[in-house]
Design an enzyme around this catalytic site. Structure first.
Site, PDB file in Angstrom:
ATOM      1  CG  HIS A   1      -0.259  -0.021   2.539  1.00  0.00           C
ATOM      2  ND1 HIS A   1       0.268   1.105   3.133  1.00  0.00           N
ATOM      3  CD2 HIS A   1      -0.013  -1.050   3.405  1.00  0.00           C
ATOM      4  CE1 HIS A   1       0.800   0.788   4.308  1.00  0.00           C
ATOM      5  NE2 HIS A   1       0.654  -0.524   4.490  1.00  0.00           N
TER       6      HIS A   1
ATOM      7  CB  CYS B   1       1.418  -3.854   5.174  1.00  0.00           C
ATOM      8  SG  CYS B   1      -0.133  -4.666   5.627  1.00  0.00           S
TER       9      CYS B   1
END
Length: 335
Positions: free
Chosen positions: A293, A309
């Site tokens: 992301h 992440c």
């Protein structure tokens, strides 16, 4: 009859003859009709009226034909470059098993032999490079892809790009599925202003799929098509032990994702577009609550600080979003 009488009689006779002739002409030969006015020319679009704008079609239901092309220019096939001998010179600050291939690739790139340069630079990345000049290699890899697969031209020798003629009934989504790439990539390559296409339209396409490789220690994300590397991006990863390793598959993609972690209270949630949304502008889900992301903290790129992440600069993740296909593109995370 006197002379005066004869003259008067003559004048009266002439006047009577003239009147009779005029009356006869009027009734026997009426005046010709005036020429008829021409019929008006019917113009469907009045002069000065704005041109009609065709409704924008979505990528799934786009029609097969459009009255005019929406591509700025057709893909250009450039001639092969003149082959010259390229001497290699050692690159200071470059080490690792792939250093020699990297040096040769950089020399080929400087000489304009882009296809060969891309192959050698990709070999260098697979073998492994390190040092301060590794960034120079990364930049050269990106530039080669800009010239070959990710630009509007088709260069002879590039085995991953081709010119495709749109068939009747085609849509961008269908073409993307055929070549295992997102339709957004086809739009970008061909500078399309909308998803409308027409039969026989020439489009540049890339034969996918495109897969990803993440090197945790180097804080790098690499995008590959076949044997060549298209992109090297800097990334941020999780704190030690937080980012998993192994092979994953892209599950889904979300533009402007909301931030709603299950392990945090609702007060920590952020809606789409919130300037405090830590996910940035894109979310590429790889399963089990992990994803690639964007970020609102660019300083964290290159560090190991996330909860697991993969963080990217927003501009980078927006480009990456247009390269991968859910259910097809693999993500390999290495130590």
């Amino acid at each position: 009859m006197t002379t005066l009488g004869r003259m008067v009689a003559t004048v009266v006779f002439v006047v009577v003859v003239a009147v009779v002739a005029s009356v006869a002409t009027h009734f026997l030969w009426p005046p010709a009709a005036a020429p008829a006015a021409p019929e008006p020319v019917i113009v469907e679009t009045p002069v000065g009226a704005p041109p009609a704008v065709a409704p924008r079609a979505d990528p799934i239901s786009a029609g097969a034909r459009a009255p005019a092309p929406v591509v700025a220019s057709a893909p250009v096939v450039v001639p092969p470059p003149v082959v010259v001998e390229v001497p290699t010179a050692p690159v200071q600050g470059l080490s690792g098993p792939g250093a020699s291939a990297a040096e040769e690739g950089l020399a080929l790139s400087r000489a304009g032999r882009t296809v060969e340069a891309q192959k050698r630079l990709s070999e260098a990345l697979r073998a492994g490079i390190a040092g301060l000049e590794a960034r120079t290699v990364h930049a050269a890899v990106n530039q080669c892809a800009d010239r070959l697969q990710l630009g509007p031209t088709i260069v002879p020798g590039d085995g991953y790009s081709k010119l495709y003629a749109v068939a009747s009934g085609d849509t961008l989504t269908a073409i993307g599925q055929r070549f295992a790439v997102p339709y957004e990539l086809i739009m970008r390559l061909n500078r399309l202003g909308s998803t409308s296409i027409y039969a026989d339209q020439p489009l540049k396409v890339v034969q996918g799929p495109i897969h990803l490789e993440i090197l945790k220690d180097a804080h790098e994300l690499r995008a590959w098509v076949g044997e060549v590397c298209l992109r090297v991006y800097p990334v941020g990863i999780g704190a030690p032990g937080a980012t998993p390793e192994g092979t994953f598959v892209v599950q889904k993609k979300i533009k402007n994702p909301p931030y709603q972690p299950q392990h945090k209270p609702a007060s920590a949630h952020r809606p789409s577009g919130d300037p405090e949304n830590p996910l940035g502008t894109r979310w590429i889900d790889i399963g089990n609550h992990y994803g690639i992301h964007g970020t609102i903290d660019p300083a964290s790129i290159g560090a190991s600080v996330s909860e697991g992440c993969i963080r990217m600069h927003n501009a980078d993740v927006e480009e990456l979003y247009d390269l991968v296909v859910p259910g097809i593109s693999k993500v390999v995370i290495r130590p």
